[in-house]
Scaffold this motif. Structure first.
Motif, PDB file in Angstrom:
ATOM      1  N   HIS A  26     -15.411 -33.152 112.674  1.00 53.60           N
ATOM      2  CA  HIS A  26     -16.196 -31.999 113.098  1.00 53.60           C
ATOM      3  C   HIS A  26     -17.617 -32.394 113.476  1.00 53.60           C
ATOM      4  CE1 HIS A  26     -13.278 -29.708 110.321  1.00 53.60           C
ATOM      5  NE2 HIS A  26     -12.885 -29.580 111.555  1.00 53.60           N
ATOM      6  N   GLY A  27     -18.084 -33.464 112.864  1.00 56.01           N
ATOM      7  CA  GLY A  27     -19.444 -33.885 113.137  1.00 56.01           C
ATOM      8  C   GLY A  27     -20.441 -32.885 112.598  1.00 56.01           C
ATOM      9  N   ALA A  28     -21.449 -32.606 113.381  1.00 54.31           N
ATOM     10  CA  ALA A  28     -22.509 -31.691 112.944  1.00 54.31           C
ATOM     11  C   ALA A  28     -22.009 -30.265 112.856  1.00 54.31           C
ATOM     12  CB  ALA A  28     -23.685 -31.771 113.899  1.00 54.31           C
ATOM     13  N   ASP A  29     -20.853 -30.011 113.465  1.00 58.83           N
ATOM     14  CA  ASP A  29     -20.324 -28.654 113.455  1.00 58.83           C
ATOM     15  C   ASP A  29     -19.343 -28.418 112.322  1.00 58.83           C
ATOM     16  OD1 ASP A  29     -21.746 -27.953 115.697  1.00 58.83           O
ATOM     17  OD2 ASP A  29     -20.212 -28.721 117.049  1.00 58.83           O
ATOM     18  N   CYS A  30     -19.312 -29.338 111.366  1.00 59.52           N
ATOM     19  CA  CYS A  30     -18.374 -29.207 110.261  1.00 59.52           C
ATOM     20  C   CYS A  30     -18.645 -27.920 109.487  1.00 59.52           C
ATOM     21  CB  CYS A  30     -18.475 -30.416 109.343  1.00 59.52           C
ATOM     22  SG  CYS A  30     -17.258 -30.369 108.010  1.00 59.52           S
ATOM     23  N   PRO A  31     -17.639 -27.081 109.328  1.00 61.58           N
ATOM     24  CA  PRO A  31     -17.837 -25.808 108.632  1.00 61.58           C
ATOM     25  C   PRO A  31     -17.789 -25.925 107.120  1.00 61.58           C
ATOM     26  CG  PRO A  31     -15.589 -25.944 109.408  1.00 61.58           C
ATOM     27  CD  PRO A  31     -16.279 -27.218 109.865  1.00 61.58           C
ATOM     28  N   GLU A  32     -17.611 -27.129 106.619  1.00 59.54           N
ATOM     29  CA  GLU A  32     -17.486 -27.292 105.184  1.00 59.54           C
ATOM     30  C   GLU A  32     -18.837 -27.571 104.543  1.00 59.54           C
ATOM     31  OE1 GLU A  32     -13.008 -29.174 105.162  1.00 59.54           O
ATOM     32  OE2 GLU A  32     -14.704 -30.371 104.556  1.00 59.54           O
ATOM     33  N   LEU A  33     -19.048 -26.952 103.381  1.00 52.97           N
ATOM     34  CA  LEU A  33     -20.254 -27.221 102.615  1.00 52.97           C
ATOM     35  C   LEU A  33     -19.860 -27.438 101.163  1.00 52.97           C
ATOM     36  CD1 LEU A  33     -22.750 -24.603 104.087  1.00 52.97           C
ATOM     37  CD2 LEU A  33     -22.749 -27.064 104.466  1.00 52.97           C
ATOM     38  N   ILE A  34     -20.621 -28.276 100.494  1.00 51.32           N
ATOM     39  CA  ILE A  34     -20.375 -28.553  99.084  1.00 51.32           C
ATOM     40  C   ILE A  34     -21.542 -28.018  98.265  1.00 51.32           C
ATOM     41  CG2 ILE A  34     -20.080 -30.373  97.361  1.00 51.32           C
ATOM     42  CD1 ILE A  34     -17.697 -30.144  99.116  1.00 51.32           C
ATOM     43  N   CYS A  35     -21.218 -27.293  97.211  1.00 54.95           N
ATOM     44  CA  CYS A  35     -22.248 -26.791  96.314  1.00 54.95           C
ATOM     45  C   CYS A  35     -22.864 -27.961  95.567  1.00 54.95           C
ATOM     46  CB  CYS A  35     -21.642 -25.793  95.333  1.00 54.95           C
ATOM     47  SG  CYS A  35     -22.817 -25.216  94.100  1.00 54.95           S
ATOM     48  N   THR A  36     -24.183 -28.047  95.630  1.00 55.91           N
ATOM     49  CA  THR A  36     -24.848 -29.148  94.944  1.00 55.91           C
ATOM     50  C   THR A  36     -24.917 -28.901  93.442  1.00 55.91           C
ATOM     51  OG1 THR A  36     -26.998 -28.123  95.323  1.00 55.91           O
ATOM     52  CG2 THR A  36     -26.244 -29.729  96.944  1.00 55.91           C
ATOM     53  N   GLY A  37     -24.587 -27.677  93.027  1.00 52.87           N
ATOM     54  CA  GLY A  37     -24.631 -27.374  91.609  1.00 52.87           C
ATOM     55  C   GLY A  37     -23.345 -27.738  90.898  1.00 52.87           C
ATOM     56  N   CYS A  38     -22.199 -27.316  91.483  1.00 51.22           N
ATOM     57  CA  CYS A  38     -20.928 -27.517  90.792  1.00 51.22           C
ATOM     58  C   CYS A  38     -19.959 -28.340  91.618  1.00 51.22           C
ATOM     59  CB  CYS A  38     -20.310 -26.166  90.441  1.00 51.22           C
ATOM     60  SG  CYS A  38     -19.788 -25.222  91.890  1.00 51.22           S
ATOM     61  N   GLY A  39     -20.287 -28.584  92.847  1.00 53.00           N
ATOM     62  CA  GLY A  39     -19.420 -29.425  93.670  1.00 53.00           C
ATOM     63  C   GLY A  39     -18.298 -28.672  94.346  1.00 53.00           C
ATOM     64  N   ALA A  40     -18.332 -27.352  94.267  1.00 48.04           N
ATOM     65  CA  ALA A  40     -17.283 -26.573  94.900  1.00 48.04           C
ATOM     66  C   ALA A  40     -17.446 -26.608  96.418  1.00 48.04           C
ATOM     67  CB  ALA A  40     -17.331 -25.130  94.408  1.00 48.04           C
ATOM     68  N   ALA A  41     -16.316 -26.708  97.097  1.00 44.46           N
ATOM     69  CA  ALA A  41     -16.350 -26.749  98.547  1.00 44.46           C
ATOM     70  C   ALA A  41     -16.108 -25.355  99.106  1.00 44.46           C
ATOM     71  CB  ALA A  41     -15.288 -27.712  99.070  1.00 44.46           C
ATOM     72  N   VAL A  42     -16.920 -25.015 100.070  1.00 51.25           N
ATOM     73  CA  VAL A  42     -16.716 -23.743 100.742  1.00 51.25           C
ATOM     74  C   VAL A  42     -16.648 -24.004 102.237  1.00 51.25           C
ATOM     75  CG1 VAL A  42     -17.897 -22.397  98.975  1.00 51.25           C
ATOM     76  CG2 VAL A  42     -19.176 -23.276 100.933  1.00 51.25           C
ATOM     77  N   VAL A  43     -16.017 -23.092 102.928  1.00 51.75           N
ATOM     78  CA  VAL A  43     -15.950 -23.199 104.378  1.00 51.75           C
ATOM     79  C   VAL A  43     -16.680 -22.012 104.972  1.00 51.75           C
ATOM     80  CG1 VAL A  43     -14.450 -23.199 106.398  1.00 51.75           C
ATOM     81  CG2 VAL A  43     -13.760 -24.431 104.333  1.00 51.75           C
ATOM     82  N   ILE A  44     -17.684 -22.320 105.735  1.00 51.45           N
ATOM     83  CA  ILE A  44     -18.424 -21.249 106.372  1.00 51.45           C
ATOM     84  C   ILE A  44     -17.862 -21.026 107.761  1.00 51.45           C
ATOM     85  CG2 ILE A  44     -20.559 -21.599 105.094  1.00 51.45           C
ATOM     86  CD1 ILE A  44     -21.574 -23.183 107.502  1.00 51.45           C
ATOM     87  N   ALA A  45     -17.935 -19.818 108.203  1.00 51.03           N
ATOM     88  CA  ALA A  45     -17.375 -19.490 109.509  1.00 51.03           C
ATOM     89  C   ALA A  45     -18.415 -18.762 110.339  1.00 51.03           C
ATOM     90  CB  ALA A  45     -16.132 -18.629 109.346  1.00 51.03           C
ATOM     91  N   THR A  46     -19.611 -19.299 110.308  1.00 46.07           N
ATOM     92  CA  THR A  46     -20.682 -18.632 111.043  1.00 46.07           C
ATOM     93  C   THR A  46     -20.712 -19.048 112.498  1.00 46.07           C
ATOM     94  OG1 THR A  46     -22.180 -20.360 110.327  1.00 46.07           O
ATOM     95  CG2 THR A  46     -22.133 -18.377 109.007  1.00 46.07           C
ATOM     96  N   PHE A  47     -20.038 -20.143 112.771  1.00 45.10           N
ATOM     97  CA  PHE A  47     -20.009 -20.585 114.156  1.00 45.10           C
ATOM     98  C   PHE A  47     -19.058 -19.708 114.952  1.00 45.10           C
ATOM     99  CE2 PHE A  47     -16.955 -22.953 111.708  1.00 45.10           C
ATOM    100  CZ  PHE A  47     -15.789 -22.842 112.449  1.00 45.10           C
TER     101      PHE A  47
END
Ligand SMILES: [Zn+2]
Ligand SMILES: [Zn+2]
Length: 69
Positions: A26-47
């Motif tokens: 995905h490169g810079a457009d990767c919709p995945e984010l990792i919580c820096t607090g607990c490490g949970a992965a989320v997928v954002i769909a703002t694009f």
């Protein structure tokens, strides 16, 4: 770095999320984010989603046996 703050249910608050190393190209457009607090992965769909499937795209038919007029 592309940190952004999002609400995390596990952390019960707004915490900075960071983009993980993307293995899907995905490169810079990767919709995945990792919580820096607990490490949970989320997928954002703002694009904006792009319609990749065009509805019944037909090529114009041409007569295969063109007659000289
Ligand atoms: Zn990705
Ligand atoms: Zn969290």
């Amino acid at each position: 770095m592309s940190d952004r703050e999002l609400h995390c249910d596990t952390c019960a608050g707004v915490v900075p999320f960071e983009a993980p190393p993307c293995g899907d190209g995905h490169g810079a457009d990767c919709p995945e984010l990792i919580c820096t607090g607990c490490g949970a992965a989320v997928v954002i769909a703002t694009f904006a989603f792009r319609e990749t499937r065009l509805a019944s795209r037909r090529a114009p038919r041409r007569p295969s046996h063109a007659r000289a007029a």
